[in-house]
Design a protein around this motif. Structure first.
Motif, short mmCIF file in Angstrom:
data_model
loop_
_atom_site.label_atom_id
_atom_site.label_comp_id
_atom_site.label_asym_id
_atom_site.label_seq_id
_atom_site.Cartn_x
_atom_site.Cartn_y
_atom_site.Cartn_z
N TRP A 137 31.99 30.68 27.07
CA TRP A 137 32.07 30.59 28.54
C TRP A 137 30.94 29.73 29.10
O TRP A 137 29.81 29.79 28.57
N SER A 151 38.45 31.78 32.47
CA SER A 151 38.49 33.25 32.26
C SER A 151 37.14 33.86 32.61
O SER A 151 36.11 33.25 32.36
N ASN A 205 37.24 38.45 28.00
CA ASN A 205 38.28 38.30 26.97
C ASN A 205 39.30 39.42 27.11
O ASN A 205 39.93 39.83 26.15
N SER A 225 42.08 39.58 29.09
CA SER A 225 43.34 39.21 29.73
C SER A 225 44.28 38.57 28.71
O SER A 225 44.50 37.36 28.74
N PHE A 243 40.21 31.45 38.09
CA PHE A 243 40.02 32.18 36.83
C PHE A 243 40.88 33.43 36.74
O PHE A 243 41.26 34.01 37.75
N MET A 244 41.19 33.78 35.47
CA MET A 244 41.86 35.03 35.15
C MET A 244 40.80 36.04 34.71
O MET A 244 39.64 35.67 34.45
N GLY A 245 41.19 37.31 34.58
CA GLY A 245 40.27 38.34 34.11
C GLY A 245 40.85 39.72 34.31
O GLY A 245 41.70 39.91 35.20
N PHE A 266 46.16 37.48 36.32
CA PHE A 266 46.34 36.03 36.21
C PHE A 266 46.51 35.38 37.58
O PHE A 266 45.85 34.40 37.91
#
Ligand code: OKP
Ligand code: ZN
Length: 345
Positions: free
Chosen positions: A94, A116, A119, A121, A167-169, A173
């Protein structure tokens, strides 16, 4: 109330996530939505598929780069190695402080880290289709409110409130609640309030609206000093620029009783009333339930009746959006308790 549900959610069915370094089955599973849809049907609610295309609103909430990345992720992952078809991509690096996040490496895993926050998702071939159906549901629900409907429940998964503009997390999504609020703004509401009652702070939603006064964000959640997402959700985050004073975080220690939780709900509701919103979006996480396997509040199933009734008393056109809740077998009852109490109060 009208319930919006897309069977496309089942396209998002990752096999595993990581917990303390080990692979474990995903807490955020397709059966969650199945239990919710089943209980609502059993109680006589009719269920509708989303009709709207959320693309325009999505590009007002998320960056185009991130949307393009998400939509093309699976084919990019296969391009790394065709044998990846039976595996799940996870980020492993990251761009933290002192590294550059203004560039975009060609390496897919490097891009995955860029887009992201964790980790946590897991992604599969159908993730985009499932997440897009959730955003479509949010826009469809906003249109129904615009047409005079008093309340709509989106029984969507995966959840959305941890996903930020780029970003996803945390299993999220696309930010369905942010999409709903933006769609309501687009359809003529001047002020929209978002109330996030999920156990985990809605960092994505907060960050999307942090510098805006046209969308108020209020959240009750586990104290980030000990609870996910750790790096946002503190009481001193009150908004910036135009948005100063339009963000309210109410962190509560892990183990908070349901009585204390309802005291916090009163504070949240009075801020919302004072704001004089035209519409309310509720990020309805049900992981405040005492039986939740990954959360530490203590609400009982009957408390969700109380919650639904209190939300109704705000007297606003209301869009309820399912977020977390991992006591899967009880999730349907807890969701339907909110919905029915809202309808019957
Ligand atoms: C999503 B939502 C366990 C990791 C837990 C963080 C929690 C995400 C919650 N391996 N991941 O707010 O309910
Ligand atoms: Zn949660």
């Amino acid at each position: 109330m009208i319930v919006i549900f897309s069977s496309q959610h089942e396209q998002h069915a990752p096999e595993y996530e990581f917990f303390r370094g080990e692979r474990v089955p995903c807490f955020e599973s397709p059966s969650r939505a199945v239990f919710v849809a089943k209980e609502l049907t059993a109680r006589g609610h009719s269920i509708h598929a989303p009709v709207a295309d959320s693309r325009t609103i999505l590009s007002q909430v998320h960056t185009q780069r991130y949307l393009d990345f998400l939509e093309s992720s699976w084919s990019r992952w296969l391009a790394v190695d065709p044998a990846n078809a039976s595996t799940q991509p996870f980020p492993s690096v990251w761009p933290v402080r002192s590294l550059r996040s203004d560039i975009e490496p060609d390496n897919f895993i490097a891009q995955l880290g860029l887009y992201s926050m964790d980790n946590g998702s897991p992604m599969v071939a159908g993730t985009w289709v499932a997440a897009k159906a959730g955003a479509d549901a949010a826009v469809s629900a906003a249109e129904l409110l615009g047409g005079g409907e008093q309340a709509v429940f989106c029984a969507t998964r995966p959840p959305g409130h941890h996903a930020g503009a780029d970003f996803m997390g945390g299993y999220c999504f696309l930010n369905n609640a942010a999409v709903a609020a933006q769609a309501l703004r687009h359809n003529g509401c001047d002020r929209v309030a978002i109330l996030d009652v999920d156990y985990h702070h809605g960092n994505g939603t907060q960050s999307i609206f942090y510098d805006r006064s046209d969308v108020l964000f209020v959240s009750i959640h586990g104290d980030p000093r000990t609870e996910y997402p750790f790096y946002l959700g503190y009481a001193d985050e009150q908004g910036e620029a135009e948005g100063e004073g339009f963000n309210l975080n109410i962190p509560m220690h892990a183990g908070t009783s349901s009585e204390r939780w309802f005291d916090a709900l009163e504070m949240a509701c009075s801020r919302i009333s004072q704001y004089r919103a035209d519409a309310l979006v509720v990020s309805l996480g049900l992981d405040t339930f005492e039986g939740d396997p990954i959360s530490k509040f203590a609400l009982r199933s009957d408390d969700f009746i109380k919650l639904g009734a209190r939300l109704k008393r705000l007297g606003l056109p209301t869009l309820l959006i399912l977020e977390g809740g991992y006591a899967t077998a009880t999730l349907g009852v807890n969701a339907a308790n909110v919905v029915d109490a809202f309808d019957q109060t």
